[in-house]
Scaffold this active site. Sequence first.
Site, PDB file in Angstrom:
ATOM      1  N   GLU A  85      36.378   9.876 -81.213  1.00  0.00           N
ATOM      2  CA  GLU A  85      36.516   9.748 -79.749  1.00  0.00           C
ATOM      3  C   GLU A  85      37.793   8.966 -79.405  1.00  0.00           C
ATOM      4  OE1 GLU A  85      32.863   8.856 -77.643  1.00  0.00           O
ATOM      5  OE2 GLU A  85      34.001   8.057 -75.952  1.00  0.00           O
ATOM      6  N   LYS A 280      24.946   3.786 -75.789  1.00  0.00           N
ATOM      7  CA  LYS A 280      25.777   4.770 -76.505  1.00  0.00           C
ATOM      8  C   LYS A 280      27.193   4.207 -76.675  1.00  0.00           C
ATOM      9  CE  LYS A 280      28.614   8.462 -76.926  1.00  0.00           C
ATOM     10  NZ  LYS A 280      30.085   8.442 -76.857  1.00  0.00           N
ATOM     11  N   ASP A 296      24.858   3.764 -93.544  1.00  0.00           N
ATOM     12  CA  ASP A 296      24.093   4.890 -93.006  1.00  0.00           C
ATOM     13  C   ASP A 296      23.964   4.743 -91.486  1.00  0.00           C
ATOM     14  OD1 ASP A 296      22.081   6.615 -92.219  1.00  0.00           O
ATOM     15  OD2 ASP A 296      20.765   6.186 -93.902  1.00  0.00           O
ATOM     16  N   HIS A 393      40.393   6.753 -70.543  1.00  0.00           N
ATOM     17  CA  HIS A 393      39.919   7.819 -71.422  1.00  0.00           C
ATOM     18  C   HIS A 393      40.918   8.970 -71.443  1.00  0.00           C
ATOM     19  CE1 HIS A 393      36.955  10.037 -73.665  1.00  0.00           C
ATOM     20  NE2 HIS A 393      37.196  11.078 -72.872  1.00  0.00           N
TER      21      HIS A 393
HETATM   22  C1  MEV Z   1      31.606   6.973 -73.688  1.00  0.00           C
HETATM   23  O1  MEV Z   1      31.667   7.386 -75.024  1.00  0.00           O
HETATM   24  C2  MEV Z   1      30.877   5.666 -73.579  1.00  0.00           C
HETATM   25  C3  MEV Z   1      30.648   5.176 -72.141  1.00  0.00           C
HETATM   26  O2  MEV Z   1      29.958   6.172 -71.386  1.00  0.00           O
HETATM   27  C4  MEV Z   1      29.800   3.928 -72.253  1.00  0.00           C
HETATM   28  C5  MEV Z   1      29.306   3.390 -70.926  1.00  0.00           C
HETATM   29  O3  MEV Z   1      29.149   4.163 -69.972  1.00  0.00           O
HETATM   30  O4  MEV Z   1      29.023   2.178 -70.891  1.00  0.00           O
HETATM   31  C6  MEV Z   1      31.933   4.908 -71.433  1.00  0.00           C
END
Ligand code: MEV
Length: 440
Positions: A85, A280, A296, A393
């Site tokens: 990513e 995430k 792992d 991003h």
């Molecule tokens: C993207 O990989 C992760 C985010 O969505 C985490 C978040 O929203 O806190 C940017």
Amino acid sequence: MTTPIEGFSKLTKEDKINWIAQHYTKYSEETVAILKQYWNNDAKLQSLHDEFIENTVTNFYLPLGIAPNFLINNKLYAIPMAIEESSVVAAASKAAKFWQTRGGFKTSILGTEKVGQVHFIYQGDTEKLTKFFHIVKPKLIASVAPIIKNMEKRGGGITSIELRDKTSDLQNYFQLHCTFETLDAMGANFINSCLEGFSQCLKDEVQNYNGFTDREKDIEIVMSILSNYIPNCVVKAEVSCPVSDLKAHHGITAEDFAKKMVRAVNIAKVEPYRAVTHNKGIMNGIDAVVLATGNDFRAIEAGAHAYAAKDGQYTSLTHASIEKGVFRFWIEIPLALGTVGGLTSIHPLVKLALEILQNPTAKELMQIVAVAGLAQNFGALRSLVTTGIQQGHMKMHLLNILNQLGATEAEKLSLVDYFKKHTASHSAVVVAFEELRNKK
Ligand code: MEV
């Protein structure tokens, strides 16, 4: 229509590739070329990778990046991260630099207890089973003496074996709930071997015991396996500073920024839809280091999300507060990691990643990995509550789009420069690229 194949695993690598190309792709020659392009020229190294799994046909690359400037307990680390990513390593590096001048990250280990269970069915009197268990418990431990010898020499081993009556959840269901200290090993093989030893011993001892009826002797071992839920193998990582040291962010005062960060965490605490995405983002940092160090990541993911739901509702793994003018931001997360065994001494890049991390113990690696997760969450929340996530991003994703469009190196340079001053979106990049091409 393709037909099933017998003995695929026995084919040579070349034959496997030809078979897959012929049966499952449109462009068989191209498929063969793509797969072979990723073979390593060093035959020994390639064969090492071939043997990690069954039916290897090629290698699957991920970038390995470095996020420098992580000050953890007053020691500086450069953290290797394996991830695809675009913005993750950049965000980690930025957060590391930010906190490096504000006291850095402080960490502590809250526990290192691993868990494994023997699940079995017993149809009989619970009190009799309990009595039998107390008699047999020393024998269970003795039965795995050869397996635990070395671990015990180093200070680890079995820390408890408990009989648990689960019959209120499932008819006739009991378990041996066992805990372990596995030191610098993740411990999966050690734990599973102990558990299989316990179940064999249990079966044997049941037959020798004359306190049971025939029906009670008929204990059925269903399975013996470690648990990836390890709520007592937890690390805490934290950053803090006076609110005023946070400095103004994108036109927002330090005070407002701190409040927005706390609010963002609080939303993830109460709203599972947000908590999953929030966590995430934490796992973006965690998985990347876990992967780079040959651990792992599926086990880590499963354990972390189970921990996030331990109180009955899925919630945030991080916490934030403002008290007496001090902003605090911290994470508590279970991490079963190893720095010996597994891939750690076989995979050359894993070995190197551990060397870059100054050959940490498993406890030290837990702390580094937790910090990577916390830093990632800080970076994501900072963007979310200020500029929005897309700005950073898309800046990082720009090269992916340009590569997709087939931009030359010169075109890439020019467009990266252009998008320093313009907002990048997929369509804006396509337009700018086409304009640049048409100018020529
Ligand atoms: C993207 O990989 C992760 C985010 O969505 C985490 C978040 O929203 O806190 C940017």
